[in-house]
Design a protein around this motif. Structure first.
Motif, PDB file in Angstrom:
ATOM      1  N   ALA A  84       4.223   9.676  -7.954  1.00 42.02           N
ATOM      2  CA  ALA A  84       4.446  11.118  -7.940  1.00 42.02           C
ATOM      3  C   ALA A  84       5.739  11.287  -8.135  1.00 42.02           C
ATOM      4  N   HIS A  85       6.146  12.633  -8.833  1.00 44.94           N
ATOM      5  CA  HIS A  85       7.071  13.016  -9.146  1.00 44.94           C
ATOM      6  C   HIS A  85       7.536  14.516  -8.683  1.00 44.94           C
ATOM      7  N   ARG A 120       0.754  -1.423  -0.013  1.00 42.91           N
ATOM      8  CA  ARG A 120       0.155   0.005   0.038  1.00 42.91           C
ATOM      9  C   ARG A 120       0.865   1.189   0.185  1.00 42.91           C
ATOM     10  N   LEU A 121       2.149   1.131  -0.306  1.00 43.78           N
ATOM     11  CA  LEU A 121       3.027   2.314  -0.203  1.00 43.78           C
ATOM     12  C   LEU A 121       2.854   3.124  -1.190  1.00 43.78           C
ATOM     13  N   VAL A 122       2.919   4.543  -1.129  1.00 45.99           N
ATOM     14  CA  VAL A 122       2.778   5.435  -2.050  1.00 45.99           C
ATOM     15  C   VAL A 122       4.098   5.835  -2.152  1.00 45.99           C
ATOM     16  N   MET A 123       4.906   5.745  -3.319  1.00 43.75           N
ATOM     17  CA  MET A 123       6.081   6.538  -3.497  1.00 43.75           C
ATOM     18  C   MET A 123       6.029   7.628  -4.348  1.00 43.75           C
ATOM     19  N   ALA A 124       6.930   8.603  -4.015  1.00 43.17           N
ATOM     20  CA  ALA A 124       7.094   9.862  -4.842  1.00 43.17           C
ATOM     21  C   ALA A 124       8.803   9.960  -4.938  1.00 43.17           C
ATOM     22  N   ALA A 125       8.903  10.164  -6.327  1.00 46.15           N
ATOM     23  CA  ALA A 125      10.489  10.289  -6.735  1.00 46.15           C
ATOM     24  C   ALA A 125      10.647  11.869  -6.504  1.00 46.15           C
ATOM     25  N   VAL A 126      11.777  12.121  -5.857  1.00 44.11           N
ATOM     26  CA  VAL A 126      12.082  13.419  -5.495  1.00 44.11           C
ATOM     27  C   VAL A 126      13.476  13.495  -6.273  1.00 44.11           C
ATOM     28  N   THR A 127      13.530  14.563  -7.328  1.00 42.78           N
ATOM     29  CA  THR A 127      14.998  14.649  -8.181  1.00 42.78           C
ATOM     30  C   THR A 127      14.917  15.879  -9.036  1.00 42.78           C
ATOM     31  N   ALA A 128      16.187  16.160  -9.652  1.00 45.11           N
ATOM     32  CA  ALA A 128      16.388  17.126 -10.301  1.00 45.11           C
ATOM     33  C   ALA A 128      16.087  16.991 -11.814  1.00 45.11           C
ATOM     34  N   TYR A 129      15.880  15.591 -12.073  1.00 51.73           N
ATOM     35  CA  TYR A 129      15.312  15.169 -13.286  1.00 51.73           C
ATOM     36  C   TYR A 129      13.880  15.649 -13.601  1.00 51.73           C
ATOM     37  N   GLY A 130      13.616  16.682 -14.447  1.00 53.99           N
ATOM     38  CA  GLY A 130      12.282  17.232 -14.666  1.00 53.99           C
ATOM     39  C   GLY A 130      11.764  16.853 -15.856  1.00 53.99           C
ATOM     40  N   GLN A 131      12.594  16.165 -16.957  1.00 53.72           N
ATOM     41  CA  GLN A 131      12.425  16.127 -18.238  1.00 53.72           C
ATOM     42  C   GLN A 131      11.420  14.914 -18.360  1.00 53.72           C
ATOM     43  N   PRO A 160      14.122  22.252  -6.458  1.00 50.54           N
ATOM     44  CA  PRO A 160      14.003  22.187  -4.961  1.00 50.54           C
ATOM     45  C   PRO A 160      12.425  21.894  -4.746  1.00 50.54           C
ATOM     46  N   VAL A 161      12.257  21.110  -3.951  1.00 48.98           N
ATOM     47  CA  VAL A 161      10.918  20.556  -3.654  1.00 48.98           C
ATOM     48  C   VAL A 161      10.015  21.576  -2.872  1.00 48.98           C
ATOM     49  N   ASP A 162       8.802  21.952  -3.402  1.00 47.02           N
ATOM     50  CA  ASP A 162       7.988  22.800  -2.584  1.00 47.02           C
ATOM     51  C   ASP A 162       7.338  22.000  -1.518  1.00 47.02           C
ATOM     52  N   ILE A 163       7.213  22.527  -0.365  1.00 46.35           N
ATOM     53  CA  ILE A 163       6.817  21.892   0.717  1.00 46.35           C
ATOM     54  C   ILE A 163       5.278  21.403   0.638  1.00 46.35           C
ATOM     55  N   ASN A 164       4.615  22.457  -0.200  1.00 46.35           N
ATOM     56  CA  ASN A 164       3.222  22.198  -0.487  1.00 46.35           C
ATOM     57  C   ASN A 164       2.984  20.783  -1.232  1.00 46.35           C
ATOM     58  N   GLY A 165       3.857  20.646  -2.055  1.00 48.09           N
ATOM     59  CA  GLY A 165       3.809  19.255  -2.977  1.00 48.09           C
ATOM     60  C   GLY A 165       4.092  18.062  -1.847  1.00 48.09           C
ATOM     61  N   LEU A 166       4.788  18.204  -1.044  1.00 44.56           N
ATOM     62  CA  LEU A 166       5.160  17.251  -0.005  1.00 44.56           C
ATOM     63  C   LEU A 166       3.639  16.848   0.865  1.00 44.56           C
ATOM     64  N   PHE A 167       3.156  17.878   1.203  1.00 45.43           N
ATOM     65  CA  PHE A 167       2.006  17.704   2.001  1.00 45.43           C
ATOM     66  C   PHE A 167       0.881  17.422   1.170  1.00 45.43           C
ATOM     67  N   ALA A 168       0.747  17.579  -0.075  1.00 41.13           N
ATOM     68  CA  ALA A 168      -0.167  17.309  -0.787  1.00 41.13           C
ATOM     69  C   ALA A 168      -0.308  15.593  -1.021  1.00 41.13           C
ATOM     70  N   ILE A 169       0.972  15.110  -1.282  1.00 39.26           N
ATOM     71  CA  ILE A 169       1.054  13.778  -1.281  1.00 39.26           C
ATOM     72  C   ILE A 169       0.733  12.778   0.082  1.00 39.26           C
ATOM     73  N   VAL A 170       1.051  13.640   1.139  1.00 37.66           N
ATOM     74  CA  VAL A 170       0.868  12.851   2.305  1.00 37.66           C
ATOM     75  C   VAL A 170      -0.634  12.989   2.641  1.00 37.66           C
ATOM     76  N   ALA A 171      -1.462  14.271   2.412  1.00 39.76           N
ATOM     77  CA  ALA A 171      -2.937  14.341   2.335  1.00 39.76           C
ATOM     78  C   ALA A 171      -3.360  13.406   1.789  1.00 39.76           C
ATOM     79  N   GLN A 172      -2.999  13.245   0.446  1.00 40.55           N
ATOM     80  CA  GLN A 172      -3.833  12.347  -0.682  1.00 40.55           C
ATOM     81  C   GLN A 172      -3.762  10.748   0.017  1.00 40.55           C
TER      82      GLN A 172
END
Length: 113
Positions: free
Chosen positions: A88-89, A63-74, A93-105
């Protein structure tokens, strides 16, 4: 994940574990069983793609949700993220709102006790 992001997520009532490489993350996931994992693709020892595949193969992480955090945006990396089990990708630099959106989802799928 930078320590300040881990601290901020913790301050909002979530339990957070930080690993500094792939083998350490696999060891922690065996006992911690997270709901969400933010994996840096550029990890030492084992990259985030391999770590994502291995976490996805663990029965305890189904049930793990994984988000890639990277400089690779292509766009050419999008398919590879998906193939490795990332839902999720986030681009640095990661926007903290993006982190919280994934946690909330993810929290929406966890039954209340």
């Amino acid at each position: 994940m930078p320590p300040e992001h881990a601290e901020l997520i913790t301050s909002h009532g979530h339990e957070v574990e930080v690993a500094h490489d792939g083998p350490e993350a696999l060891g922690k996931a065996a006992s911690f069983q997270p709901d969400v994992a933010f994996l840096d693709i550029g990890l030492p020892v084992m990259d985030g793609f391999e770590l994502g595949r291995r976490l996805g193969d663990m029965p305890s992480q189904e049930r793990l949700v994984m988000a890639a955090v990277t400089a690779y945006g292509q766009l050419q990396y999008t398919e590879r993220f998906s193939e490795c089990g990332f839902s999720a990708h986030l681009v640095k630099p990661v926007d903290i709102n993006g982190l919280f959106a994934i946690v909330a989802q993810r929290a929406e799928f966890i039954p209340s006790t």
